[in-house]
Design a protein around this motif. Sequence first.
Motif, PDB file in Angstrom:
ATOM      1  N   HIS A   6       0.841  -1.209   0.000  1.00 42.77           N
ATOM      2  CA  HIS A   6       0.000   0.000   0.000  1.00 42.77           C
ATOM      3  C   HIS A   6       0.877   1.261   0.000  1.00 42.77           C
ATOM      4  O   HIS A   6       1.502   1.576   1.011  1.00 42.77           O
ATOM      5  N   HIS A  26       1.440   5.454  -1.799  1.00 43.01           N
ATOM      6  CA  HIS A  26       1.059   6.579  -2.660  1.00 43.01           C
ATOM      7  C   HIS A  26       2.362   7.353  -2.895  1.00 43.01           C
ATOM      8  O   HIS A  26       2.666   8.291  -2.154  1.00 43.01           O
ATOM      9  N   HIS A  70      -9.306   1.933   1.300  1.00 40.74           N
ATOM     10  CA  HIS A  70      -9.026   2.233   2.708  1.00 40.74           C
ATOM     11  C   HIS A  70     -10.271   1.824   3.483  1.00 40.74           C
ATOM     12  O   HIS A  70     -11.386   2.165   3.079  1.00 40.74           O
ATOM     13  N   ASP A  76       2.195   3.002   3.208  1.00 42.29           N
ATOM     14  CA  ASP A  76       1.352   4.168   2.964  1.00 42.29           C
ATOM     15  C   ASP A  76       2.261   5.269   2.398  1.00 42.29           C
ATOM     16  O   ASP A  76       3.353   4.960   1.909  1.00 42.29           O
TER      17      ASP A  76
HETATM   18 ZN   LIG Z   1      -3.460   5.074   1.747  1.00 40.55          ZN
END
Ligand SMILES: [Zn+2]
Length: 429
Positions: free
Chosen positions: A65, A67, A233, A342
Amino acid sequence: MKTLYKSKWLLPGNRKVIENGGFLVENGVICDIFTAEQLGNIDLSACDTVDFGNATITPGFINTHAHLQYTEIGKKRSKSLVNRLRRLILELRKQLIFKGQNKTFTSWIVDLIIEYMSLSEKERIDSFNSGLRQALSGGTTAIAQLSREEVYFDILNSSPINAYIFFEVYADSEESSEKNFDDFRKKYERLLPKCSKNTFIGISPHAPYNIHRHLWEKIAEYSRQNDVLIHTHFAEAAEEMKWLATGHSDIDKLHKFAMFKHIEPDKKESSAIEYLKTLNLPYNNVILAHVCQLAQEDYKTLGELGVAVAHCPRSNIKLHGRTLNLPAILEHLSGRVGLGTDSLYSNDDLNMLNEARLALNAGVDLLTVLDMLTIDTARILKIDHLTGSIEKGKQADFLVFKPDNNLDYSAFANCEKPDNVFIAGKQLI
Ligand SMILES: [Zn+2]
């Protein structure tokens, strides 16, 4: 020409440990793997040999996960005057809505939106590329990336890293569900033929409070028909749980800021798990990020549904002061939990070993954690035909660790990062 890679410890995945073994690579693909005894009995003199000596080799890590586009946000201001002006307007808008209540999760999301929207496209791409470099240097050879823009697909598709790109979608009405889903579908169908052999596409409905019921229905149907993975999420924040229970919470401010129509769950007073069940998704195609607000008794239902979980312990602790109970969830989702960083907007770095250390501290044994970092996540992403373990027929994606004292195979987990990173047999670091 075949190349033989050898080292003191070889941890090929699936809980295996090989001492003084090696493996053969040809054209970027693993074509054989040997124990010490087998190495002693065959003639490999025609092959190149790379002997890493007193080192440990593991499969490349997979970040479940991330970004990457948010890597540099908040660290520097845009140079463009237009973007500085935009920031000012957005900040004013935030002040009007939040009235000084700046310490909540919702406020954090709005800050992230402001920071990101105040960058030029080039600055966003620079931020993404910086994340990609950091991820690779930490030994990430495959990544689940969540974003909306096509440009990140282009970057990842031409990069050596194995990438699963989940395109984000939102909708606040039936009409926007139709439109936004159609935009996704067109993008998906246009890009799918362009994917290299190590690029994959899925869909990311952002979070329950940003997805209209009609959009969930469209996603469920499309995922069933086309075997598309869904990454969302879920049960991440206390505000989200309150929204699920009452239809209102601090999330209302986010909706207001984003000029999003207020949406509510169909049935209030239901738990997050009850809500998840009503979505009627093809659950074995579903990855839930975080779930750190769920009660332990909910883990059993997650296991029965067959979902997978992206566990981001450092991000959870930083944003919410809590994370899931890893040993307890593994009792019901063995092999279905991956680790993720994340974004750097809620983490200190993109180094997967630092997530692994938290998993070890939670009491999970090293070989299980290594599988979570590698083969388990490859299976969750359905890319285990390609990567995730050092096995015959797979791409040669592996890491070399050279700890000072390597008497025990577990010493690699104390290294800051790998000394060498290979993807498809090519040394990148
Ligand atoms: Zn996220």
